[in-house]
Design a protein around this motif. Sequence first.
Motif, mmCIF file in Angstrom:
data_model
loop_
_atom_site.group_PDB
_atom_site.id
_atom_site.type_symbol
_atom_site.label_atom_id
_atom_site.label_comp_id
_atom_site.label_asym_id
_atom_site.label_seq_id
_atom_site.Cartn_x
_atom_site.Cartn_y
_atom_site.Cartn_z
ATOM 1 N N GLN A 45 1.072 -1.332 0.406
ATOM 2 C CA GLN A 45 0.032 0.188 0.133
ATOM 3 C C GLN A 45 0.600 1.251 0.174
ATOM 4 O OE1 GLN A 45 -3.092 -0.142 -0.943
ATOM 5 N NE2 GLN A 45 -3.592 2.199 -0.808
ATOM 6 N N ARG A 52 1.950 7.262 -7.127
ATOM 7 C CA ARG A 52 0.125 8.158 -6.711
ATOM 8 C C ARG A 52 0.558 9.428 -6.353
ATOM 9 N NH1 ARG A 52 -4.540 4.573 -4.029
ATOM 10 N NH2 ARG A 52 -5.046 3.288 -5.564
ATOM 11 N N GLN A 56 -1.251 9.288 -11.386
ATOM 12 C CA GLN A 56 -2.250 9.233 -11.790
ATOM 13 C C GLN A 56 -2.825 7.785 -11.584
ATOM 14 O OE1 GLN A 56 -5.148 11.470 -12.572
ATOM 15 N NE2 GLN A 56 -6.650 11.078 -11.186
ATOM 16 N N ILE A 57 -2.840 7.074 -11.114
ATOM 17 C CA ILE A 57 -2.679 5.439 -10.808
ATOM 18 C C ILE A 57 -4.443 4.856 -9.980
ATOM 19 C CG2 ILE A 57 -0.631 4.954 -12.216
ATOM 20 C CD1 ILE A 57 0.046 3.542 -9.363
ATOM 21 N N ASP A 58 -4.673 3.492 -11.018
ATOM 22 C CA ASP A 58 -5.369 2.758 -9.721
ATOM 23 C C ASP A 58 -4.618 1.446 -9.421
ATOM 24 O OD1 ASP A 58 -7.561 3.797 -10.212
ATOM 25 O OD2 ASP A 58 -7.644 2.867 -12.422
ATOM 26 N N SER A 59 -5.354 0.994 -8.140
ATOM 27 C CA SER A 59 -4.494 0.123 -7.411
ATOM 28 C C SER A 59 -3.842 -1.542 -8.243
ATOM 29 C CB SER A 59 -5.161 -0.499 -6.125
ATOM 30 O OG SER A 59 -4.939 0.437 -5.178
ATOM 31 N N ASP A 60 -5.418 -1.193 -9.044
ATOM 32 C CA ASP A 60 -5.363 -2.691 -9.723
ATOM 33 C C ASP A 60 -4.375 -2.471 -11.071
ATOM 34 O OD1 ASP A 60 -6.613 -0.051 -11.217
ATOM 35 O OD2 ASP A 60 -7.912 -1.733 -12.324
ATOM 36 N N GLN A 61 -3.394 -1.122 -10.525
ATOM 37 C CA GLN A 61 -2.324 -0.789 -11.977
ATOM 38 C C GLN A 61 -0.913 -1.518 -11.642
ATOM 39 O OE1 GLN A 61 -3.865 3.439 -13.267
ATOM 40 N NE2 GLN A 61 -4.166 1.818 -15.721
#
Length: 86
Positions: A45, A52, A56-61
Amino acid sequence: MSLLDYFRAKKEPTTATTAKERLQIIVAHQRGERDAPDYFPAMKQEIIEVIRKYVQIDSDQVSVQLDQNDDNLSVLELNVTLPEKP
């Protein structure tokens, strides 16, 4: 393989085959998490939060895996799918 086999349409994979492949991926992922140290989820995490700050990214990336060899050697593997530049 004959010349006629080349022109025949190839069959698409069945839903059972697709489901089997997905299940194998899930099982492999869960096995990897089972052997991970206690601090691994928090570390994952924190790595995502640092990335981040800059992108800008998502956690699934983000994929983080810890591999351990027989020689007491641990390898932290980090794969990040970065967005394309506009």
